[in-house]
Design an enzyme around this catalytic site. Structure first.
Site, short mmCIF file in Angstrom:
data_model
loop_
_atom_site.label_atom_id
_atom_site.label_comp_id
_atom_site.label_asym_id
_atom_site.label_seq_id
_atom_site.Cartn_x
_atom_site.Cartn_y
_atom_site.Cartn_z
N LYS A 37 0.86 -1.17 0.00
CA LYS A 37 0.00 0.00 0.00
C LYS A 37 0.90 1.23 0.00
O LYS A 37 1.43 1.62 1.03
CB LYS A 37 -0.92 0.06 1.23
CG LYS A 37 -1.96 1.22 1.09
CD LYS A 37 -2.48 1.73 2.42
CE LYS A 37 -1.63 2.83 3.00
NZ LYS A 37 -1.63 4.11 2.22
N GLU A 79 8.92 16.71 15.63
CA GLU A 79 9.40 16.55 14.26
C GLU A 79 8.60 17.49 13.36
O GLU A 79 7.39 17.38 13.25
CB GLU A 79 9.20 15.10 13.80
CG GLU A 79 9.78 14.83 12.42
CD GLU A 79 9.65 13.38 11.99
OE1 GLU A 79 10.55 12.90 11.27
OE2 GLU A 79 8.65 12.73 12.34
N VAL A 90 -7.30 0.76 4.13
CA VAL A 90 -6.44 -0.31 3.60
C VAL A 90 -5.32 -0.65 4.58
O VAL A 90 -5.04 -1.84 4.84
CB VAL A 90 -5.88 0.09 2.22
CG1 VAL A 90 -4.84 -0.92 1.74
CG2 VAL A 90 -7.02 0.17 1.20
N CYS A 123 13.06 11.51 7.26
CA CYS A 123 12.93 11.11 8.66
C CYS A 123 14.25 11.22 9.41
O CYS A 123 14.27 11.40 10.63
CB CYS A 123 12.38 9.69 8.75
SG CYS A 123 13.19 8.56 7.62
N GLU A 131 9.96 1.72 10.62
CA GLU A 131 10.90 2.84 10.55
C GLU A 131 10.06 4.09 10.65
O GLU A 131 9.24 4.38 9.78
CB GLU A 131 11.70 2.77 9.24
CG GLU A 131 12.91 3.67 9.24
CD GLU A 131 12.69 4.91 8.41
OE1 GLU A 131 12.49 5.99 9.03
OE2 GLU A 131 12.70 4.81 7.18
#
Length: 476
Positions: A170, A379, A206, A279, A245
């Site tokens: 997905k 973040e 999903v 990230c 992750e």
């Protein structure tokens, strides 16, 4: 023409069980480019059934068969690099040259790296009277993000194929086209039907159906920590493996004997790369308190040379961020930084000069940031750098580790010996010394709330393998 209104299931392009779609918006223009189909639990069920059937035979293929398959994928992928780059640029805003070279290139790099690992990997090893056998774990559910779409797809799909697993992908609904091209590449390469399946859709529909599915043996997820927690909770009742992750707030420690101009310039440029949407971005620059003004001046100079503009325009350094929601969040955090008393060195709220539409963020630098400020803790995921001061090396290490995240860390020092000493103390899955980039054969992943799995190279392959001990196998 890329087929955006169907899914790739059991080796064929098929209609969704229920017709539903969403517009894909170009972040540079704010215009909808086209619609993409959205899936449901019923589509996931079809894809999982296909993957479960295919696992019976694909799991028994030889190393040589899987090597040949990956080699074919590499050859076909190379011919579609420009097309992949253009799709990534249009859908998430990366400057076109960067999208072609780095975004599309990262995907190719991971497939080639996995191919090298597969050629020499020991799937069996003796241990006393036993043999240790590493076998494919089964059917994998893969949920990938929009910020480095092909990087994340390839570093999951390639090792899963190498291990002998089957899968359902997905991709992000914000960057579907590069994933659909990837499906076409795998189809052309002759991946057996049911081995690779793609269902577009939203996370709460999903993604949730995949996480909860009793016939999926493992979920490999890349995305926010918040979404990762939801995936883990949904996966828990079926006791499937979950490899994640997640987010980061990575420290960039610049010590007092480092080449200040080089380290600060490199750190700011790295932070702004991909519009700050990485990230592992070095988002907290930790510098000697006595050098704060000097560091701020260098960072300001870099920010002012960083041009936010049309991804297909000449001289563009960074494009827009991916969507309105991200833009709004970043603006709120920039305003919060000002409100909480950080020194705004460059950039700030609003659109860059000369830009009147698109989700563009001004390359922004804050100095004199303290550890309790919101911009030091959260973040931001945009081109916003925070500079923090430390009175000595010990305080720099303490600040570096004072975060719930632990994906990456960066250290610059006057000698590699000193950089090594500090690097060893940083609690993160990846630490880069003296500006050296990541090794694609080395593992990538995080400590703490940055995740619990490892990708890339040998470690990435092992994520998709179960370990079986057969005692007495080597008995006389």
């Amino acid at each position: 023409m890329v087929n955006r209104m169907q899914f790739y299931i059991d080796g064929a392009w098929v209609d969704p069980v229920v017709k539903k779609s969403t517009p894909v918006v170009n972040p540079a223009t704010e215009d909808a480019m086209y619609e993409v189909a959205l899936g449901s639990k019923a589509d996931v069920d079809k894809a999982v059934a296909a993957a479960r059937r295919a696992f019976e035979t694909f799991s028994q293929t030889s190393r040589e068969e899987r090597i040949a398959l990956l080699e074919k994928i590499v050859a076909i992928y190379k011919g579609r690099m420009k097309e992949i780059g253009a799709a990534v640029s249009d859908e998430m805003g990366a400057p076109l040259p960067m999208a072609e070279k780095m975004q599309a290139g990262a995907g190719l790099g991971h497939i080639m790296s996995t191919l090298d690992v597969l050629k020499n990997y020991a799937f069996e090893e003796p241990m006393g009277s036993a043999v240790i056998v590493r076998e494919p774990i089964g059917v994998i559910g893969m949920i990938t993000p929009w910020n480095w779409p092909l990087n994340q797809i390839a570093c999951k799909v390639a090792p899963a194929l190498a291990a002998g697993c089957t899968m359902i992908l997905k991709p992000s609904e914000f960057t579907p086209t590069s994933a659909l091209i990837f499906a076409e590449i795998l189809h052309e390469a002759g991946v057996p039907k049911g081995v690779f399946n793609l269902v577009n859709g939203l996370g709460p529909e999903v993604g949730a159906a995949m996480s909860e599915h009793p016939d999926i043996d493992m979920i490999s997820f890349t995305g926010s920590t918040r979404a990762g927690i939801d995936v883990a909770q949904r996966a828990a009742p079926t006791v499937k493996r979950v490899s994640q992750e997640l987010g980061g707030k990575s420290p960039n420690v610049i010590l007092d004997d480092a080449d200040l101009t080089k380290a600060v310039t490199g750190g700011v440029m790295h932070m702004f790369n991909n519009s700050g949407q990485s990230c592992n971005a070095p988002s907290r620059m930790i510098v000697p308190l006595s050098k704060m003004k000097e560091v701020a001046a260098i960072a300001k100079g870099v920010a002012e040379k960083t041009k936010a503009g049309d991804p297909r325009g000449d001289g563009t350094t960074i494009g827009p961020v991916v969507n309105r929601g991200q833009w709004d969040k970043i603006q709120a955090l920039i305003n919060k930084g000002i409100e909480e008393g950080a020194t705004l060195v460059a950039g700030g709220p609003g659109l860059p000069e000369g830009v009147n539409k698109g989700f563009y963020v001004r390359p922004t630098v804050f100095a004199d940031v303290t550890d309790n400020m919101t911009i030091a803790r959260e973040e931001i995921f945009g081109p916003v750098l925070v500079i923090m001061g430390a009175k000595d090396e010990d305080e720099a290490v303490k600040l570096a580790n004072d975060t719930p995240y632990g994906l990456a860390g960066y250290v610059s020092a006057g000698s590699v010996e000193r950089a090594r000493k500090v690097g060893r103390q940083i609690r993160a899955g990846n630490v880069n010394l003296q500006g050296v980039p990541n090794e694609r054969t080395a593992p990538f992943g995080g400590y703490k709330q940055s995740g619990n799995g490892r990708e890339w190279g040998k470690f990435g392959l092992e994520e998709y393998l179960e370990v079986k001990a057969i005692a007495g196998f080597n008995a006389a």
